[in-house]
Each structure stands twice: as C-alpha cells, then as structure tokens.
Design an enzyme around this catalytic site. Structure first.
Site, PDB file in Angstrom:
ATOM      1  N   ASN A 160      -4.548  -0.896   5.241  1.00 16.09           N
ATOM      2  CA  ASN A 160      -4.930  -1.151   3.851  1.00 16.09           C
ATOM      3  C   ASN A 160      -3.976  -2.184   3.263  1.00 16.09           C
ATOM      4  O   ASN A 160      -3.058  -2.650   3.947  1.00 16.09           O
ATOM      5  CB  ASN A 160      -4.958   0.155   3.049  1.00 16.09           C
ATOM      6  CG  ASN A 160      -3.609   0.831   3.012  1.00 16.09           C
ATOM      7  OD1 ASN A 160      -2.643   0.281   2.503  1.00 16.09           O
ATOM      8  ND2 ASN A 160      -3.516   2.027   3.586  1.00 16.09           N
ATOM      9  N   ARG A 161      -4.188  -2.539   2.011  1.00 15.97           N
ATOM     10  CA  ARG A 161      -3.480  -3.694   1.451  1.00 15.97           C
ATOM     11  C   ARG A 161      -2.096  -3.358   0.895  1.00 15.97           C
ATOM     12  O   ARG A 161      -1.433  -4.220   0.338  1.00 15.97           O
ATOM     13  CB  ARG A 161      -4.308  -4.314   0.325  1.00 15.97           C
ATOM     14  CG  ARG A 161      -5.631  -4.894   0.777  1.00 15.97           C
ATOM     15  CD  ARG A 161      -6.328  -5.561  -0.391  1.00 15.97           C
ATOM     16  NE  ARG A 161      -7.727  -5.815  -0.118  1.00 15.97           N
ATOM     17  CZ  ARG A 161      -8.171  -6.844   0.592  1.00 15.97           C
ATOM     18  NH1 ARG A 161      -7.325  -7.712   1.095  1.00 15.97           N
ATOM     19  NH2 ARG A 161      -9.461  -6.997   0.797  1.00 15.97           N
TER      20      ARG A 161
END
Ligand code: CTP
Length: 410
Positions: free
Chosen positions: A215-216
């Site tokens: 994920n970011r």
C-alpha cells in the site's frame, strides 16, 4: 531480535527469587555474559531451594551473593545497586514484588532494589491465581507508575502440572525489555518512564519470490510519532516496515515486512507498553498461496486468491489492560467522522486519528497531513494541514491528556 551489543561492558545485577522458574535464570545469565556484560547475581534465600548456588556462581562473572552479610567490608547492600547499569529480577515472586513496592529491605535483593538509581526490569512468575490477585495487580501497577519495567508472564505450564498465565517470560522478551531500559533517554520529559509501542509503514504481502501486495504508506507519520515521543522522554519500540535511519536514542526498532510479522512483534511487546500507537497501514488481505520462485509470464496471469489478515488493533483492544492507552488511525475516503468513530468503539480505543486520504497533501506518502483526533472522553480536535511532526505533537498532547486522566483516577 535484540542487538546484544547494548549489554557489552554493562554491570548487570540479576536477581533470582524462589520459584520453579529459577532454573531459567541460567539461560538469561549465560546470554548476558556472552554479550559481554559483567553479571552479578543475587539469590534470595528461597531461590536456593530451586537452583544451586554453585551453578549460578559458575555462570556469573563473580560469586553469587545471597546475604546482606556476605562481604562486611564494602557494604554490599548498597554497592551492587550503585554499580548497576540495570537490574533484572527473573523470576520475581509475589513476595519480592510486594516487598519492593512497600520498601521492605528484608533481604539483599530488595535492599539492592531500594538502593539503586539504575533502571529495574521485573519479570514476574507465579501461579495464575496469584498473578491475577488484586494485591499483585495493584503492586504491579504501582511499580509501573514508578517507572519500573515489567516483563509480563506468559501462558504455559506452571509448577505442579497447572497450565495458565504466570510462566516466566521467554529470555528473548526479557532481554528486549532490558535493552529498552538501557537506552539513554532524557529522563525529565513529560513522557519519561513511559514505554511506547509505535507501528509504522505499510505491510507487504508476498505473491511470489519477487512480487508483493503493498500500500502507499511511507511510514513517515509513525516515525514522526516515535521521534516526538522519544524526545518527550518516552522509551519507544518502533515496529516498522521502513527502517528509520539514523537510529535515535530512546527508540529501539524492530523491522518487519508482512502483517503476520507485525502482529507477532506487536503481541510480544504490547503487554509491557503503556501506550500503543498503531500508525501502520496493515494489509487487510494477503494471498492464500505464495508461488515458489518467480511466477513466469508464460504460465499466464497468476490466480491470486486473497484471505483476510487478523486485525491487530482489534486484538489489542480485547486484551487492553487497565491504564494502557490504545491509539488507532483511520484512513478514510468518505464519511470520515462516522467511520472513525465506529472504529474507535469497535476496537476499544482511547483515541483515533482520522484522516481523509482523498484530500490533496493528506496522508500516504506526503510530508503533510490533516487529521481529526477523536477521543472517548473529549471533543474531537481538528488539526488542519500541517507537517507530520506537528501532527505527531498534537497526537501526543491528546495521549498525555488521557494519561493524566488515568493517573487522577488511580
Ligand atoms: N489495523 C490493524 N490490523 C489490520 C488492519 C488495520 O491493526 N489488519 C489498524 C491500523 O493500524 C489502524 C486501524 O486499524 O490503526 C484502522 O485501519 P484502517 O485501515 O483505517 O481500517 P480497517 O479497520 O482496516 O477498516 P477498513 O479497511 O474497512 O476501513
């Protein structure tokens, strides 16, 4: 794994009480001596019923001390406490804990504990009924409030064939807490004596030998909280997927990659933490199967089937001990307040830091953030777009408020 070099050339007093777990002090003493520490061992008179003085003398760096009257020329009851860099009591019985709380110096070990300025790590081991008794739990919370480090007992086999909570913590957990206790810290900040567990970064779930589901999250907000807590005097264990370099005083890092590794590390440290801040973006799903080696293009599109991971924070909410503060994050793209409030209640949190990650410059990957801090006791606090360091300071202000409230009620 703890970096054992922190123990090199340290003067460590190991206190051993009378309990079936006394034999496990052998492993602890050997570890510390192998790590280059000078280990002075004190046995209580009862400990001698469980383990031989000769055994512990052979392993320690000097002959075992058992009595206030061992060495009349140099006043040993204060000498050991004064020389110590850290004192660890493993196992600690209910009697020793009670005497230490009350300041009753009836043997060399309690006398040394009362005479020291060094950090102290107490590792209780006893039957479940004794551990859960109000008297023992009260004494443990008094020791915590005095800044004593507690390595809580684990579930397992106890003396007499019983099974339950009360078994001495594993040596690796004891040395991890000792390493925490030895970290230099200011000692005069508003959070001194508090042990923080902070998670940071996004977990990565392997698909095959080279690919991951990620994920970011950059880990910046969690790292900012760890740094801010350490600079207010807290001892911080940072469990992170992104290494924070350079290492900072007061912060010990545990590097993890997957949600499962993060869960294992969190569950190991959580029982001894006063405040837990789950800033990590933990994967909610992971591939059921991880392909051996690299999945090749000629084999077609990989059939990735996902399964749910455990919700670490919800698990912590269930096992939260009285006085422990639990802080969660809520990354939302709509219905910010309602969603965050729901998570606060469902996960049994004290505070939740909600951010709308669909807004520009907010959250994942950015240097800035904008949050609403929702608390079980106070009105929500809105912090407009600001650096992640500023957000960290506001979150810690709310944590301190919660800690003060608890102190007032105990
Ligand atoms: N969290 C966790 N374990 C998970 C997922 C989330 O401990 N498997 C924690 C996060 O660290 C965060 C909080 O739970 O502090 C909320 O995470 P978030 O991703 O916003 O919410 P979820 O509970 O995963 O719910 P949803 O994805 O439906 O919004």
């Amino acid at each position: 794994m703890t970096d054992s070099s922190i123990f090199r050339d340290k003067f460590i007093v190991v206190g051993v009480c009378g309990g079936i777990a006394a034999y496990k002090s052998v492993e602890l003493i050997r570890y510390l001596v192998d790590a280059g520490a000078h280990v002075a061992t004190i046995m209580t008179p009862d400990a001698e019923h469980f383990i031989g003085k000769t055994t512990l003398s052979a392993l320690s760096s000097e002959p075992v001390h058992t009595s206030l009257w061992d060495d009349q020329s140099v006043i040993p009851h204060t000498r050991l406490g004064q020389k110590a860099d850290v004192i660890v009591v493993a196992p600690a019985t209910a009697r020793l804990i009670g005497s230490y709380v009350a300041g009753i110096s009836s043997d060399l070990l309690t006398t040394t504990l009362i005479a020291t300025q060094a950090p102290v790590v107490v590792c209780p081991a006893m039957h479940t009924e004794m551990w859960e008794h109000d008297a023992v739990q009260h004494n443990i919370s008094v020791l915590r409030s005095r800044g004593v480090f507690i390595t809580p007992p684990e579930e397992g086999r106890l003396a007499g064939g019983d099974v339950g909570k009360g078994r001495l913590a594993a040596t690796e957990n004891i040395v991890e807490i000792m390493a925490q206790a030895l970290q230099p810290h200011t000692g005069n900040g508003s959070l001194s004596g508090k042990h923080f567990l902070v998670t940071a970064g996004g977990t990565r779930e392997p698909i095959d030998a080279v690919r991951v589901l990620a994920n970011r999250s950059s880990g910046k907000q969690g790292h900012a909280i760890a740094l801010a807590a350490a600079s207010r005097g807290a001892l911080v264990t940072l469990i992170t997927t992104v290494e924070m370099a350079p290492a900072r005083h007061g912060i010990s890092q545990v590097q993890v990659e997957t949600a499962q590794q993060m869960q294992d590390a969190v569950e190991r440290i959580a029982p001894s933490a006063d405040v837990i801040v789950m800033a990590a973006a933990v994967a909610d799903f992971r591939p059921v199967l991880i392909a051996d080696g690299k999945w090749k293009k000629e084999d077609g599109v990989p059939p990735i089937v996902l399964e749910a991971t455990s919700d670490i924070l919800a698990g912590l909410g269930k096992m939260k001990r009285p006085g422990q503060i639990l802080v969660g994050f809520a990354a939302e793209t709509n219905n910010l307040l309602a969603n965050a409030q729901g998570k606060l209640e469902r996960k049994n949190l004290d505070l939740i830091v909600a951010n709308d990650v669909s807004l520009p410059q907010v959250g994942f990957g950015h240097e800035t953030n904008a949050v609403v801090i929702i608390s079980v006791n106070d009105d929500p606090i809105t912090v407009d777009l600001a650096s992640k360091t500023t957000i960290a300071q506001r979150v810690l202000d709310s944590v301190e408020k919660s800690l003060h409230r608890i102190q007032e009620h105990t």
